[in-house]
Write a protein that holds these residues in place. Structure first.
Motif, PDB file in Angstrom:
ATOM      1  N   ILE A   1       1.087  -1.028  -0.242  1.00  0.00           N
ATOM      2  CA  ILE A   1      -0.160  -0.480   0.378  1.00  0.00           C
ATOM      3  C   ILE A   1       0.914   0.972   0.496  1.00  0.00           C
ATOM      4  O   ILE A   1       0.546   2.262  -1.037  1.00  0.00           O
ATOM      5  CB  ILE A   1      -0.904   0.083   1.175  1.00  0.00           C
ATOM      6  CG1 ILE A   1      -1.840  -0.870   1.176  1.00  0.00           C
ATOM      7  CG2 ILE A   1      -1.619   1.387   1.645  1.00  0.00           C
ATOM      8  CD1 ILE A   1      -2.662  -1.147   2.174  1.00  0.00           C
ATOM      9  N   ILE A   2       1.319   1.425   1.379  1.00  0.00           N
ATOM     10  CA  ILE A   2       2.882   2.585   0.957  1.00  0.00           C
ATOM     11  C   ILE A   2       3.345   3.016  -0.298  1.00  0.00           C
ATOM     12  O   ILE A   2       3.544   3.810  -0.737  1.00  0.00           O
ATOM     13  CB  ILE A   2       4.094   1.882   1.887  1.00  0.00           C
ATOM     14  CG1 ILE A   2       2.999   2.081   3.193  1.00  0.00           C
ATOM     15  CG2 ILE A   2       4.739   3.040   2.519  1.00  0.00           C
ATOM     16  CD1 ILE A   2       4.398   2.205   4.613  1.00  0.00           C
ATOM     17  N   ILE A   3       4.198   1.406  -1.271  1.00  0.00           N
ATOM     18  CA  ILE A   3       4.361   1.229  -2.345  1.00  0.00           C
ATOM     19  C   ILE A   3       3.945   2.330  -3.705  1.00  0.00           C
ATOM     20  O   ILE A   3       3.944   3.015  -4.123  1.00  0.00           O
ATOM     21  CB  ILE A   3       5.333   0.491  -2.436  1.00  0.00           C
ATOM     22  CG1 ILE A   3       6.289  -0.071  -1.630  1.00  0.00           C
ATOM     23  CG2 ILE A   3       6.095   0.550  -4.473  1.00  0.00           C
ATOM     24  CD1 ILE A   3       7.202  -1.337  -2.328  1.00  0.00           C
ATOM     25  N   GLY A   4       2.853   1.560  -3.398  1.00  0.00           N
ATOM     26  CA  GLY A   4       1.584   2.380  -4.241  1.00  0.00           C
ATOM     27  C   GLY A   4       1.131   3.753  -4.362  1.00  0.00           C
ATOM     28  O   GLY A   4       1.441   4.208  -4.727  1.00  0.00           O
ATOM     29  N   ALA A   5       1.251   3.734  -3.180  1.00  0.00           N
ATOM     30  CA  ALA A   5       0.356   5.373  -2.408  1.00  0.00           C
ATOM     31  C   ALA A   5       2.214   6.276  -3.005  1.00  0.00           C
ATOM     32  O   ALA A   5       1.487   7.538  -3.534  1.00  0.00           O
ATOM     33  CB  ALA A   5       0.750   5.417  -1.293  1.00  0.00           C
ATOM     34  N   VAL A   6       2.949   6.337  -3.073  1.00  0.00           N
ATOM     35  CA  VAL A   6       4.367   6.687  -3.597  1.00  0.00           C
ATOM     36  C   VAL A   6       4.305   6.511  -4.610  1.00  0.00           C
ATOM     37  O   VAL A   6       4.339   7.900  -5.599  1.00  0.00           O
ATOM     38  CB  VAL A   6       5.313   6.033  -2.864  1.00  0.00           C
ATOM     39  CG1 VAL A   6       6.974   6.347  -3.578  1.00  0.00           C
ATOM     40  CG2 VAL A   6       5.716   6.582  -0.729  1.00  0.00           C
ATOM     41  N   VAL A   7       3.603   6.112  -5.236  1.00  0.00           N
ATOM     42  CA  VAL A   7       4.002   5.490  -6.716  1.00  0.00           C
ATOM     43  C   VAL A   7       3.231   6.324  -7.001  1.00  0.00           C
ATOM     44  O   VAL A   7       2.617   7.265  -8.404  1.00  0.00           O
ATOM     45  CB  VAL A   7       3.444   4.137  -7.531  1.00  0.00           C
ATOM     46  CG1 VAL A   7       3.729   4.293  -9.021  1.00  0.00           C
ATOM     47  CG2 VAL A   7       4.820   3.148  -7.360  1.00  0.00           C
ATOM     48  N   VAL A   8       1.270   6.469  -7.168  1.00  0.00           N
ATOM     49  CA  VAL A   8       0.313   6.960  -6.666  1.00  0.00           C
ATOM     50  C   VAL A   8       1.031   8.338  -7.228  1.00  0.00           C
ATOM     51  O   VAL A   8       0.730   9.319  -7.667  1.00  0.00           O
ATOM     52  CB  VAL A   8      -0.448   6.637  -6.703  1.00  0.00           C
ATOM     53  CG1 VAL A   8      -1.612   8.338  -6.942  1.00  0.00           C
ATOM     54  CG2 VAL A   8      -1.202   5.228  -6.805  1.00  0.00           C
ATOM     55  N   GLY A   9       1.401   8.452  -5.972  1.00  0.00           N
ATOM     56  CA  GLY A   9       2.420  10.327  -5.733  1.00  0.00           C
ATOM     57  C   GLY A   9       2.702  10.879  -6.191  1.00  0.00           C
ATOM     58  O   GLY A   9       2.965  11.948  -6.969  1.00  0.00           O
TER      59      GLY A   9
ATOM     60  N   VAL B   1       2.514  13.897  -8.622  1.00  0.00           N
ATOM     61  CA  VAL B   1       3.326  15.012  -8.333  1.00  0.00           C
ATOM     62  C   VAL B   1       3.344  15.661  -9.911  1.00  0.00           C
ATOM     63  O   VAL B   1       3.933  16.551 -10.696  1.00  0.00           O
ATOM     64  CB  VAL B   1       3.934  14.869  -7.834  1.00  0.00           C
ATOM     65  CG1 VAL B   1       4.887  16.201  -7.825  1.00  0.00           C
ATOM     66  CG2 VAL B   1       3.280  14.810  -6.323  1.00  0.00           C
ATOM     67  N   LEU B   2       4.642  14.120 -10.335  1.00  0.00           N
ATOM     68  CA  LEU B   2       4.976  14.756 -12.179  1.00  0.00           C
ATOM     69  C   LEU B   2       3.451  14.868 -12.969  1.00  0.00           C
ATOM     70  O   LEU B   2       4.328  15.863 -13.991  1.00  0.00           O
ATOM     71  CB  LEU B   2       5.431  13.230 -12.564  1.00  0.00           C
ATOM     72  CG  LEU B   2       6.774  12.765 -11.730  1.00  0.00           C
ATOM     73  CD1 LEU B   2       7.117  11.555 -12.326  1.00  0.00           C
ATOM     74  CD2 LEU B   2       7.545  14.254 -11.961  1.00  0.00           C
ATOM     75  N   GLY B   3       2.585  14.545 -12.490  1.00  0.00           N
ATOM     76  CA  GLY B   3       1.109  15.184 -13.692  1.00  0.00           C
ATOM     77  C   GLY B   3       1.325  16.090 -13.978  1.00  0.00           C
ATOM     78  O   GLY B   3       1.204  17.388 -14.797  1.00  0.00           O
TER      79      GLY B   3
END
Length: 777
Positions: free
Chosen positions: A456-464, A468-470
């Motif tokens: 969940i943490i990794i997924g949240a970081v990736v989504v974040g 942010v990049l978007g």
């Protein structure tokens, strides 16, 4: 507003005034009296200011006796009093309005609680940001008096920063001009854009915090944890912002200058922002109903941060008092006591909503005691210590409270709500609501494993990171790398006189010599550059280019102009590059004499090589940027400018200038001196007709004349000089010849002859030397 609420709460709580009608009428009376008082004070105490410096002066008179003063005071004081009367009925177990507001907000449920918490969080965060911005402004400007603006800009400043942070737009409308928007995507922000991006980040963090508090509340109060309630807070936010836009979210500035007329400007959120507010409110509901509870239970260490979002128990005496004050208390007394359960049906039958009311039993008397608690399991999992034994108390419903400790009359036995205020001195009435001290249980299902939490943490970081990049790409593509950004930089460079930067943005496609007037030095004279320059619009062309419309001022006159832009490759592989294809170049024409030694335009020495066409003695054409240009002749010892002196042309008006020159006294004297020298040479001749001289003596028989000598008895004076042709003319002079004449008896007798002299000739100037050549007639 706060003062009216404080006084109204104290008075209503002491006197037992009901909120319905009595409280509303009293609040209106408070607003009316306060507004009249403010109106009188504004009329009696106007503020007059004046300042004078350097022979100029200005004065201002600030008077608060206006209809807006009356209206806004009535609304603000009336709303404050109305809130005080409402809190006195729905949260009477507090010593002041501040504690009452705090308790009411933590007891209310559903979308009302979401809206209340959103207002609280956003108000605190963006008020602090607004104050920080004023402090930074005062420090950077070295002007501590700027801090006083907080009294003028509240609540506009927190609202404005909130709107910008929520990706909205702050419209600026100046009378007689097209309105512009201030937002994170707006053009012309320069170095201030990072501040707007920071506001967006702060807003997103605050919104996520509000959503996680709502998620924690849904875990305790599951009656509202359903999608069928998700539309309520967005609609409430939409309606609230429609009212806020018209009530307190705008700021108007008006001024009148005797020499320039009136000026007015309005600042406020864009009218469409209520839609943006509704979208963000719905996103809060989405987070609270989807992954919000999972995030809350996966972070037990942060539970104290979210615990304030849970629902607190309403004491039974408050419930009874609210029921007694209700106009429908008779009907309410006939229904059994109910408390919302996890069932949606039960919640709808007897809700404890923003007013915190619960029907009262039909018995003649009731007893009440502080709510007790029953244990509830805390979230368990591999990371939870003593998971097997962890239990926490949660409040029970009023229906579970059976031990009588205090007698309270029913609604039917109450003569007036005044007698039903719970005694504030008793421990029962002042007992604070029960706050769950630990995290609630996780949703039904197996606890998350360490691997699942890591995922969940990794997924949240990736989504974040992707988000942010978007956002960064969208912001950069719409700002730094957009055609609007290039156009704004180009116009700003011209307006600031940075012509060399303008040349870098848009190549003038001229020879280096012909760019002499496209340098920064050409913009350094007074009023040389354009002012109030801005891009008013960009339209697409069929060939993919952009037509940019700009407006600027030259000499106080507005000018509308255009230039074109076209894509020119890419930057950093993902951003399109834009270039100006038709620069804002203008032409000025200068008519000169052939004898003109040189020209200066805005203080720059120019010659024929700097013009795109023409030469001295004809029309010289120069390429320039929009603005005002002062044209003067380069003066020397022998040549000066004639007429009215330097000429001024404007690219918005006449672009043609005529210059003329005339001889100085030094040139006239130099020509005279050269002429006199040559006449003296002629006078030294012993010939009756000296060669190349403007005087002579006719002799019909040369053997009858002898011993001739010449003298200049009256020197001719130079009275006309033509600098264009390099010629001069003189007035009349005299030359006398003395000679001997042989008589018929062969004797020689002295005689004389006078010849009138008129001289015309030419001259040339070689540095500080003047060469003269005589012609005669």
């Amino acid at each position: 507003m706060v003062g009216a609420a404080f006084g109204a709460y104290w008075f209503a709580r002491k006197s037992g005034i009901r909120f319905a009608w009595t409280g509303a009428i009293s609040a209106a009376a408070v607003g009316l009296v306060t507004s009249i008082l403010y109106l009188v004070l504004g009329a009696v105490f106007p503020l007059s200011l004046s300042v004078a410096s350097g022979g100029y002066g200005a004065s201002a008179s600030l008077v608060g006796a206006t209809f807006r003063t009356f209206l806004m005071t009535f609304l603000i004081a009336g709303l404050g009093a109305l809130a005080g009367y409402a809190l006195a009925q729905f949260a009477p177990d507090s010593s002041n309005v501040f504690i009452a507001a705090w308790r009411w907000m933590h007891r209310t449920r559903g979308f009302v609680r979401t809206i209340a918490e959103s207002v609280m969080v956003y108000a605190v965060v963006f008020t602090v940001i607004g104050v920080i911005a004023l402090i930074a402004m005062a420090i950077s400007g070295k002007d501590p008096s700027a801090l006083a603006l907080v009294f003028f800009l509240f609540p506009f400043l927190p609202i404005a920063t909130f709107v910008i942070g929520a990706l909205g737009s702050l419209d600026v409308t100046i009378a007689g001009q097209q309105s512009t928007g201030i937002s994170v995507f707006a053009s012309g922000m320069g170095n201030a854009r990072w501040v707007f991006v920071a506001l967006v980040v702060v807003f997103i963090v605050a919104t996520l915090y509000v959503a996680l508090r709502a998620a924690a509340r849904n875990m305790y109060d599951r009656s509202y944890a359903d999608w069928k309630h998700s539309w309520k807070s967005p609609v409430a936010a939409l309606v609230a912002w429609l009212v806020i836009d018209f009530a307190v979210a705008s700021m108007n500035v008006t001024a009148s200058v005797s020499t320039q007329g009136s000026f007015s400007a309005a600042f406020g959120p864009a009218m469409w922002f209520f839609l943006v507010a509704a979208i963000w409110a719905f996103l809060v509901e989405v987070v609270a109903l989807t992954f919000g509870p999972t995030l809350v239970t996966s972070m037990p260490g942060l539970w104290k941060v979210f615990v304030g979002g849970t629902v607190q128990q309403t004491p039974q005496n408050v419930v009874d008092y609210v029921a007694a004050c209700s106009p429908k208390k008779t009907n309410a007394a006939q229904q059994p006591i109910q408390q919302p359960s996890e069932s949606g049906t039960a919640s709808e039958q007897a809700p404890v909503d923003s007013v915190g009311t619960t029907p009262v039993a039909a018995a003649t008397t009731q007893t009440w005691q502080p709510p007790t608690a029953v244990p509830m399991s805390a979230p368990t999992g591999p990371d939870t210590p003593n998971a097997a034994n962890a239990t926490q108390p949660i409040p029970v419903t009023p229906a579970q409270q059976t031990t009588p400790t205090q007698q309270i009359p029913t609604a039917a036995a109450m003569p007036a709500p005044t007698d039903q205020v719970p005694p504030t001195t008793s421990a029962t009435a002042q007992m604070p609501p029960v706050i769950p001290p630990a995290a609630p249980a996780a949703p039904k299902g197996k606890p998350l494993t360490a691997k699942q939490k890591t995922g969940i943490i990794i997924g949240a970081v990736v989504v974040g990171v992707i988000a942010v990049l978007g956002i960064a790409y969208a912001v950069l593509n719409a700002t730094v790398f957009s055609p609007q950004s290039v156009a704004d930089r180009y116009v700003a460079a011209l307006s600031s006189g940075d012509y060399e930067e303008a040349n870098n943005i848009a190549d003038p496609q001229l020879d280096q010599d012909q760019r002499l007037l496209l340098t920064n030095k050409a913009a350094q004279t007074e009023n040389a550059t354009i002012t109030n320059a801005r891009v008013t619009g960009i339209t697409d062309s069929a060939d993919g280019s952009k037509l940019v419309n700009v407006t600027y001022t030259i000499g106080g006159e507005p000018v509308n102009d255009t230039f074109t832009m076209a894509p020119s490759g890419s930057q950093f592989l993902i951003f399109r590059s834009w270039t100006v294809t038709t620069p804002l170049l203008k032409e000025i024409t200068v008519s000169t004499d052939a004898a003109t030694p040189g020209l200066t335009i805005n203080g720059i020495e120019v010659g024929e090589e700097n013009a795109v066409s023409g030469s001295f003695g004809s029309d010289l054409v120069f390429k320039v940027y929009p603005g005002t240009y002062r044209i003067a002749v380069t003066e020397t010892e022998f040549i000066t400018e004639s007429g009215d002196g330097p000429a001024t042309v404007s690219t918005n008006g006449s672009t043609y200038a005529y210059t003329s020159v005339e001889a100085t006294d030094a040139l006239v004297q130099a020509v005279q001196d050269g002429l006199d020298a040559q006449l003296q040479t002629c006078a030294a001749s012993t010939e009756f007709e000296p060669e190349g001289c403007p005087f002579s003596m006719y002799t019909f028989s040369e053997d009858r004349y002898r011993n001739v000598t010449w003298s200049i008895t009256e020197s001719p004076e130079v009275d006309y000089i033509d600098l264009g042709s390099g010629e001069f003319m003189t007035s009349g002079g005299e030359a006398t010849a003395t000679y001997e004449y042989r008589q018929y008896d062969d004797s020689w007798e002295p005689d004389d002859y006078t010849d009138y002299i008129y001289v015309y000739g030419s001259f040339t100037i070689d540095g500080d030397q003047v060469n003269v050549t005589m012609d005669t007639y």
